[in-house]
Design an enzyme around this catalytic site. Sequence first.
Site, PDB file in Angstrom:
ATOM      1  N   GLU A 127      19.397  -9.023  27.581  1.00  0.00           N
ATOM      2  CA  GLU A 127      19.270 -10.452  27.889  1.00  0.00           C
ATOM      3  C   GLU A 127      19.122 -11.331  26.637  1.00  0.00           C
ATOM      4  O   GLU A 127      19.817 -12.341  26.499  1.00  0.00           O
ATOM      5  CB  GLU A 127      18.089 -10.680  28.839  1.00  0.00           C
ATOM      6  CG  GLU A 127      17.998 -12.115  29.280  1.00  0.00           C
ATOM      7  CD  GLU A 127      16.849 -12.395  30.221  1.00  0.00           C
ATOM      8  OE1 GLU A 127      16.905 -11.973  31.377  1.00  0.00           O
ATOM      9  OE2 GLU A 127      15.892 -13.074  29.793  1.00  0.00           O
ATOM     10  N   SER A 173      11.825 -10.205  29.575  1.00  0.00           N
ATOM     11  CA  SER A 173      12.743  -9.148  30.044  1.00  0.00           C
ATOM     12  C   SER A 173      13.770  -8.850  28.964  1.00  0.00           C
ATOM     13  O   SER A 173      14.446  -9.767  28.494  1.00  0.00           O
ATOM     14  CB  SER A 173      13.482  -9.604  31.297  1.00  0.00           C
ATOM     15  OG  SER A 173      12.565 -10.066  32.249  1.00  0.00           O
ATOM     16  N   ARG A 177      21.157 -15.950  34.943  1.00  0.00           N
ATOM     17  CA  ARG A 177      20.742 -15.860  33.527  1.00  0.00           C
ATOM     18  C   ARG A 177      21.935 -16.048  32.590  1.00  0.00           C
ATOM     19  O   ARG A 177      22.073 -15.357  31.574  1.00  0.00           O
ATOM     20  CB  ARG A 177      20.074 -14.516  33.225  1.00  0.00           C
ATOM     21  CG  ARG A 177      18.912 -14.153  34.116  1.00  0.00           C
ATOM     22  CD  ARG A 177      17.672 -15.001  33.909  1.00  0.00           C
ATOM     23  NE  ARG A 177      16.562 -14.467  34.687  1.00  0.00           N
ATOM     24  CZ  ARG A 177      16.270 -14.866  35.918  1.00  0.00           C
ATOM     25  NH1 ARG A 177      16.970 -15.836  36.504  1.00  0.00           N
ATOM     26  NH2 ARG A 177      15.254 -14.335  36.575  1.00  0.00           N
TER      27      ARG A 177
HETATM   28  P1  FAD Z   1      15.236 -19.341  21.568  1.00  0.00           P
HETATM   29  O1  FAD Z   1      14.782 -17.946  21.707  1.00  0.00           O
HETATM   30  O2  FAD Z   1      14.796 -20.087  20.370  1.00  0.00           O
HETATM   31  O3  FAD Z   1      16.823 -19.376  21.651  1.00  0.00           O
HETATM   32  C1  FAD Z   1      17.502 -18.630  22.620  1.00  0.00           C
HETATM   33  C2  FAD Z   1      19.002 -18.894  22.466  1.00  0.00           C
HETATM   34  O4  FAD Z   1      19.284 -20.256  22.780  1.00  0.00           O
HETATM   35  C3  FAD Z   1      19.495 -18.700  21.029  1.00  0.00           C
HETATM   36  O5  FAD Z   1      20.795 -18.173  21.105  1.00  0.00           O
HETATM   37  C4  FAD Z   1      19.520 -20.099  20.454  1.00  0.00           C
HETATM   38  O6  FAD Z   1      20.491 -20.270  19.440  1.00  0.00           O
HETATM   39  C5  FAD Z   1      19.878 -20.921  21.675  1.00  0.00           C
HETATM   40  N1  FAD Z   1      19.302 -22.282  21.623  1.00  0.00           N
HETATM   41  C6  FAD Z   1      17.987 -22.590  21.596  1.00  0.00           C
HETATM   42  N2  FAD Z   1      17.840 -23.924  21.598  1.00  0.00           N
HETATM   43  C7  FAD Z   1      19.079 -24.451  21.597  1.00  0.00           C
HETATM   44  C8  FAD Z   1      19.583 -25.782  21.570  1.00  0.00           C
HETATM   45  N3  FAD Z   1      18.787 -26.847  21.562  1.00  0.00           N
HETATM   46  N4  FAD Z   1      20.919 -25.954  21.586  1.00  0.00           N
HETATM   47  C9  FAD Z   1      21.765 -24.908  21.582  1.00  0.00           C
HETATM   48  N5  FAD Z   1      21.349 -23.630  21.601  1.00  0.00           N
HETATM   49  C10 FAD Z   1      20.012 -23.406  21.612  1.00  0.00           C
HETATM   50  N6  FAD Z   1      13.358 -16.388  30.707  1.00  0.00           N
HETATM   51  C11 FAD Z   1      13.654 -16.686  31.993  1.00  0.00           C
HETATM   52  O7  FAD Z   1      14.802 -17.071  32.292  1.00  0.00           O
HETATM   53  N7  FAD Z   1      12.730 -16.560  32.978  1.00  0.00           N
HETATM   54  C12 FAD Z   1      11.468 -16.147  32.733  1.00  0.00           C
HETATM   55  O8  FAD Z   1      10.650 -16.061  33.649  1.00  0.00           O
HETATM   56  C13 FAD Z   1      11.122 -15.811  31.386  1.00  0.00           C
HETATM   57  N8  FAD Z   1       9.894 -15.341  31.101  1.00  0.00           N
HETATM   58  C14 FAD Z   1       9.588 -14.997  29.816  1.00  0.00           C
HETATM   59  C15 FAD Z   1       8.309 -14.489  29.548  1.00  0.00           C
HETATM   60  C16 FAD Z   1       7.963 -14.128  28.267  1.00  0.00           C
HETATM   61  C17 FAD Z   1       6.581 -13.589  27.998  1.00  0.00           C
HETATM   62  C18 FAD Z   1       8.886 -14.299  27.211  1.00  0.00           C
HETATM   63  C19 FAD Z   1       8.498 -13.955  25.809  1.00  0.00           C
HETATM   64  C20 FAD Z   1      10.168 -14.771  27.464  1.00  0.00           C
HETATM   65  C21 FAD Z   1      10.537 -15.126  28.778  1.00  0.00           C
HETATM   66  N9  FAD Z   1      11.808 -15.621  29.093  1.00  0.00           N
HETATM   67  C22 FAD Z   1      12.122 -15.955  30.381  1.00  0.00           C
HETATM   68  C23 FAD Z   1      12.838 -15.761  28.050  1.00  0.00           C
HETATM   69  C24 FAD Z   1      12.748 -17.116  27.260  1.00  0.00           C
HETATM   70  O9  FAD Z   1      11.456 -17.629  27.303  1.00  0.00           O
HETATM   71  C25 FAD Z   1      13.714 -18.155  27.802  1.00  0.00           C
HETATM   72  O10 FAD Z   1      15.027 -17.693  27.754  1.00  0.00           O
HETATM   73  C26 FAD Z   1      13.609 -19.489  27.045  1.00  0.00           C
HETATM   74  O11 FAD Z   1      14.420 -20.464  27.633  1.00  0.00           O
HETATM   75  C27 FAD Z   1      13.971 -19.354  25.561  1.00  0.00           C
HETATM   76  O12 FAD Z   1      13.576 -20.540  24.922  1.00  0.00           O
HETATM   77  P2  FAD Z   1      13.425 -20.638  23.354  1.00  0.00           P
HETATM   78  O13 FAD Z   1      13.239 -22.063  23.006  1.00  0.00           O
HETATM   79  O14 FAD Z   1      12.382 -19.704  22.892  1.00  0.00           O
HETATM   80  O15 FAD Z   1      14.864 -20.147  22.884  1.00  0.00           O
HETATM   81  P1  NAP Z   2       8.661  -8.993  40.154  1.00  0.00           P
HETATM   82  O1  NAP Z   2       8.123 -10.150  40.920  1.00  0.00           O
HETATM   83  O2  NAP Z   2       7.837  -7.765  40.006  1.00  0.00           O
HETATM   84  O3  NAP Z   2      10.046  -8.572  40.767  1.00  0.00           O
HETATM   85  C1  NAP Z   2      10.780  -7.479  40.216  1.00  0.00           C
HETATM   86  C2  NAP Z   2      12.241  -7.813  40.282  1.00  0.00           C
HETATM   87  O4  NAP Z   2      12.627  -7.902  41.635  1.00  0.00           O
HETATM   88  C3  NAP Z   2      12.505  -9.122  39.613  1.00  0.00           C
HETATM   89  O5  NAP Z   2      13.336  -8.854  38.536  1.00  0.00           O
HETATM   90  C4  NAP Z   2      13.136 -10.011  40.675  1.00  0.00           C
HETATM   91  O6  NAP Z   2      14.427 -10.503  40.296  1.00  0.00           O
HETATM   92  C5  NAP Z   2      13.318  -9.120  41.877  1.00  0.00           C
HETATM   93  N1  NAP Z   2      12.758  -9.734  43.116  1.00  0.00           N
HETATM   94  C6  NAP Z   2      11.483  -9.666  43.563  1.00  0.00           C
HETATM   95  N2  NAP Z   2      11.370 -10.284  44.762  1.00  0.00           N
HETATM   96  C7  NAP Z   2      12.597 -10.789  45.047  1.00  0.00           C
HETATM   97  C8  NAP Z   2      13.122 -11.543  46.130  1.00  0.00           C
HETATM   98  N3  NAP Z   2      12.367 -11.909  47.178  1.00  0.00           N
HETATM   99  N4  NAP Z   2      14.422 -11.888  46.091  1.00  0.00           N
HETATM  100  C9  NAP Z   2      15.215 -11.542  45.051  1.00  0.00           C
HETATM  101  N5  NAP Z   2      14.775 -10.819  43.997  1.00  0.00           N
HETATM  102  C10 NAP Z   2      13.481 -10.444  43.991  1.00  0.00           C
HETATM  103  O7  NAP Z   2       9.109  -9.488  38.672  1.00  0.00           O
HETATM  104  P2  NAP Z   2       8.225  -9.844  37.399  1.00  0.00           P
HETATM  105  O8  NAP Z   2       8.624  -8.992  36.287  1.00  0.00           O
HETATM  106  O9  NAP Z   2       6.777  -9.936  37.779  1.00  0.00           O
HETATM  107  O10 NAP Z   2       8.751 -11.306  37.071  1.00  0.00           O
HETATM  108  C11 NAP Z   2       8.492 -12.372  37.961  1.00  0.00           C
HETATM  109  C12 NAP Z   2       9.565 -13.431  37.834  1.00  0.00           C
HETATM  110  O11 NAP Z   2       9.561 -13.936  36.502  1.00  0.00           O
HETATM  111  C13 NAP Z   2      10.970 -12.890  38.077  1.00  0.00           C
HETATM  112  O12 NAP Z   2      11.718 -13.865  38.742  1.00  0.00           O
HETATM  113  C14 NAP Z   2      11.521 -12.653  36.692  1.00  0.00           C
HETATM  114  O13 NAP Z   2      12.928 -12.841  36.612  1.00  0.00           O
HETATM  115  C15 NAP Z   2      10.808 -13.729  35.868  1.00  0.00           C
HETATM  116  N6  NAP Z   2      10.608 -13.253  34.501  1.00  0.00           N
HETATM  117  C16 NAP Z   2      11.673 -13.313  33.668  1.00  0.00           C
HETATM  118  C17 NAP Z   2      11.553 -12.900  32.348  1.00  0.00           C
HETATM  119  C18 NAP Z   2      12.710 -13.015  31.390  1.00  0.00           C
HETATM  120  O14 NAP Z   2      12.513 -12.849  30.208  1.00  0.00           O
HETATM  121  N7  NAP Z   2      13.895 -13.290  31.866  1.00  0.00           N
HETATM  122  C19 NAP Z   2      10.348 -12.408  31.887  1.00  0.00           C
HETATM  123  C20 NAP Z   2       9.292 -12.339  32.782  1.00  0.00           C
HETATM  124  C21 NAP Z   2       9.435 -12.768  34.092  1.00  0.00           C
HETATM  125  P3  NAP Z   2      14.674 -11.773  39.347  1.00  0.00           P
HETATM  126  O15 NAP Z   2      14.296 -11.298  37.977  1.00  0.00           O
HETATM  127  O16 NAP Z   2      16.123 -12.007  39.520  1.00  0.00           O
HETATM  128  O17 NAP Z   2      13.837 -12.889  39.832  1.00  0.00           O
END
Ligand code: FAD
Ligand code: NAP
Length: 338
Positions: free
Chosen positions: A334, A239, A164
């Site tokens: 995050e 998250s 991340r």
């Molecule tokens: P923004 O929120 O608009 O921007 C985020 C950051 O990136 C800001 O600092 C912004 O300045 C910068 N930025 C945006 N676009 C650019 C650009 N073109 N050039 C330079 N900088 C830029 N994240 C995960 O990694 N895994 C997940 O599974 C995941 N699940 C999510 C689920 C939900 C319900 C929600 C609400 C969020 C989740 N996220 C997850 C977080 C988020 O969706 C991601 O990080 C996504 O990539 C953000 O995209 P955005 O366009 O909304 O970015």
């Molecule tokens: P989940 O499947 O309930 O798992 C809980 C946590 O355990 C997760 O954070 C995941 O890490 C870790 N995990 C589970 N199984 C694993 C494996 N086999 N090996 C390594 N790590 C494992 O999580 P969830 O909340 O439902 O989310 C599902 C996936 O979507 C996850 O990968 C999560 O990162 C992603 N997600 C991300 C965001 C965001 O905003 N970043 C939001 C929603 C969902 P990891 O998180 O490292 O995968």
Amino acid sequence: MHIQEYAALDRCNTLGLPTKARYLIQARCLEDVREALVFARTKQLPLIPLGGGSNVVFSGDLDAVVLRMAIAGKSVVSTLGEHTIVESGAGENWHDLVRWTLSQKAYGLENLSLIPGTVGAAPIQNIGAYGVELKDVFHSLQAVDCQTGGVVCFNRDDCGFDYRQSIFKGSCRDCYVIISLRLKLNRRLTPRLDYADLRDKVEKKALNRELSAELISDVVCDVRREKLPDPGMLANVGSFFKNPEVSASTVQQLKARYPDLVAFPAGERWKLAAGWLIDKAGLKGVREGAVGTHKQQALVLVNHGGATGQDVLCFSEAIKARVHARFGVLLEREPRVY
Ligand code: FAD
Ligand code: NAP
């Protein structure tokens, strides 16, 4: 270039925080980005690129030029041997890109289905889900250097991708506006089903249907819809904290006290499930005023309506303090705070 003054961003951030930008500009092409940079310099204001606003917390009004990324376009660049290279404009919707690649029979993004936001933001924190990260399929990106206005190309090794994390969120933050992304996808599907939740549901569904990338993508969407709040219904940024990485000895000590601790090996260290820590600290589904933790996933902070950025940040600090007091583990936020 259309410039809005004192523009409301309430609908431009998925936490639904009430915020105004001093200036708001849409970028539909490279020239728009360059003009916005010149404009920001003239006004002596910082430029903030914004995609879908799904990973930002606005702590108040923004005395800045906010650049809403809207550069469109998707294409197949080449098909060479086992791989297909695709290119996308930074303003495309991430999930639409995922589904489009599958329709092109180019595989690798299926586990990253339904992540909100834009393509240009995907490299910022090396988005990841269900054991796959952007870096696994990343080819290169193009970005505008905010100092010079020149276009720079970054290959995978240049981006410093980590869990991340990337240089764009770290040492080079605020230095570049990403305008396009290239991905190196596979022509043959290699299912990545390490996550138990996903594997079980895919196996069940594959009893009646052939295992395909579309099936995996569909299941990822189902699992996410079941567990995670839709920001359109309940405002959130996914998250709120990263999963902390700790040493093996810390895991051992914690396991002695909490045998059900959720921990996974991460290289030489161990990754703890931050959601589990918050839940175990008694904070799953709790609410303080307009802010709370989600009832199904404690790692997701939600705005029940009417919260400010300060409310969210105060609440998140209280969670951090409680988890630290209980487990001695420090959570790291995050989303980016402005
Ligand atoms: P923004 O929120 O608009 O921007 C985020 C950051 O990136 C800001 O600092 C912004 O300045 C910068 N930025 C945006 N676009 C650019 C650009 N073109 N050039 C330079 N900088 C830029 N994240 C995960 O990694 N895994 C997940 O599974 C995941 N699940 C999510 C689920 C939900 C319900 C929600 C609400 C969020 C989740 N996220 C997850 C977080 C988020 O969706 C991601 O990080 C996504 O990539 C953000 O995209 P955005 O366009 O909304 O970015
Ligand atoms: P989940 O499947 O309930 O798992 C809980 C946590 O355990 C997760 O954070 C995941 O890490 C870790 N995990 C589970 N199984 C694993 C494996 N086999 N090996 C390594 N790590 C494992 O999580 P969830 O909340 O439902 O989310 C599902 C996936 O979507 C996850 O990968 C999560 O990162 C992603 N997600 C991300 C965001 C965001 O905003 N970043 C939001 C929603 C969902 P990891 O998180 O490292 O995968």
